[in-house]
Design a protein around this motif. Sequence first.
Motif, short mmCIF file in Angstrom:
data_model
loop_
_atom_site.label_atom_id
_atom_site.label_comp_id
_atom_site.label_asym_id
_atom_site.label_seq_id
_atom_site.Cartn_x
_atom_site.Cartn_y
_atom_site.Cartn_z
N ARG A 85 0.84 -1.21 0.00
CA ARG A 85 0.00 0.00 0.00
C ARG A 85 0.86 1.25 0.00
N VAL A 86 1.94 1.25 0.78
CA VAL A 86 2.84 2.41 0.82
C VAL A 86 3.48 2.62 -0.55
N LEU A 87 3.96 1.54 -1.17
CA LEU A 87 4.56 1.68 -2.50
C LEU A 87 3.57 2.24 -3.50
N HIS A 88 2.33 1.76 -3.45
CA HIS A 88 1.31 2.26 -4.39
C HIS A 88 0.94 3.71 -4.10
N GLU A 89 0.95 4.10 -2.83
CA GLU A 89 0.70 5.50 -2.49
C GLU A 89 1.81 6.39 -3.06
N LEU A 90 3.04 5.96 -2.91
CA LEU A 90 4.17 6.74 -3.44
C LEU A 90 4.11 6.80 -4.97
N GLU A 91 3.67 5.71 -5.58
CA GLU A 91 3.52 5.69 -7.04
C GLU A 91 2.39 6.62 -7.47
N ALA A 92 1.29 6.63 -6.73
CA ALA A 92 0.16 7.50 -7.07
C ALA A 92 0.54 8.98 -6.98
N HIS A 93 1.47 9.30 -6.08
CA HIS A 93 1.94 10.69 -5.95
C HIS A 93 3.11 10.99 -6.88
N GLN A 94 3.38 10.07 -7.79
CA GLN A 94 4.42 10.22 -8.81
C GLN A 94 5.81 10.49 -8.22
N LEU A 95 6.08 9.81 -7.11
CA LEU A 95 7.40 9.89 -6.49
C LEU A 95 8.27 8.72 -6.94
N ILE A 96 7.60 7.60 -7.23
CA ILE A 96 8.29 6.40 -7.71
C ILE A 96 7.45 5.77 -8.80
N SER A 97 8.06 4.87 -9.55
CA SER A 97 7.31 3.98 -10.44
C SER A 97 7.85 2.58 -10.20
N ILE A 98 6.96 1.60 -10.28
CA ILE A 98 7.31 0.23 -9.94
C ILE A 98 7.25 -0.64 -11.18
N ASP A 99 8.31 -1.40 -11.39
CA ASP A 99 8.38 -2.36 -12.49
C ASP A 99 8.95 -3.65 -11.93
N ARG A 100 8.06 -4.50 -11.44
CA ARG A 100 8.42 -5.76 -10.80
C ARG A 100 9.37 -5.53 -9.65
N ARG A 101 10.64 -5.96 -9.80
CA ARG A 101 11.62 -5.81 -8.71
C ARG A 101 12.45 -4.54 -8.86
N GLU A 102 12.07 -3.67 -9.76
CA GLU A 102 12.78 -2.40 -9.90
C GLU A 102 11.85 -1.27 -9.52
N ILE A 103 12.36 -0.40 -8.68
CA ILE A 103 11.61 0.78 -8.26
C ILE A 103 12.40 1.99 -8.75
#
Length: 117
Positions: A85-103
């Motif tokens: 959930r934290v990773l998805h929140e950070l992604e939603a705020h365009q701070l990170i993007s997630i691609d499997r095992r790469e952030i």
Amino acid sequence: MRGIACGDPRFSLRMLAGISRRMHGLVKDIGADALHSGLQRVIGSLLRENEVQGCDTGEVFTVSLPVSKATLASRVSLTPEYFSRVLHELEAHQLISIDRREIHIIDAARLKHYGVR
């Protein structure tokens, strides 16, 4: 028969220095667990993994996760569900993007200050 450490004092000193660094890191992690929110622990872990705490260059950094997300969640004392959930929140705020095992850390400076009260 003499042990390796007895024959080479430099080896003993290097071992003690390594143990000391590891113990210092563990004490720091315990303090972070007690004093920071789950969100802050995840952010700190991402920035520490890539050593980008001081980067304000606007450059995109990639963190390749060496272990599963569940293992990383455990390292920062979170459930895998909350970690996701934290990773998805950070992604939603365009701070990170997630691609499997790469952030991909899109904005290290904003990420560093996100969630700080």
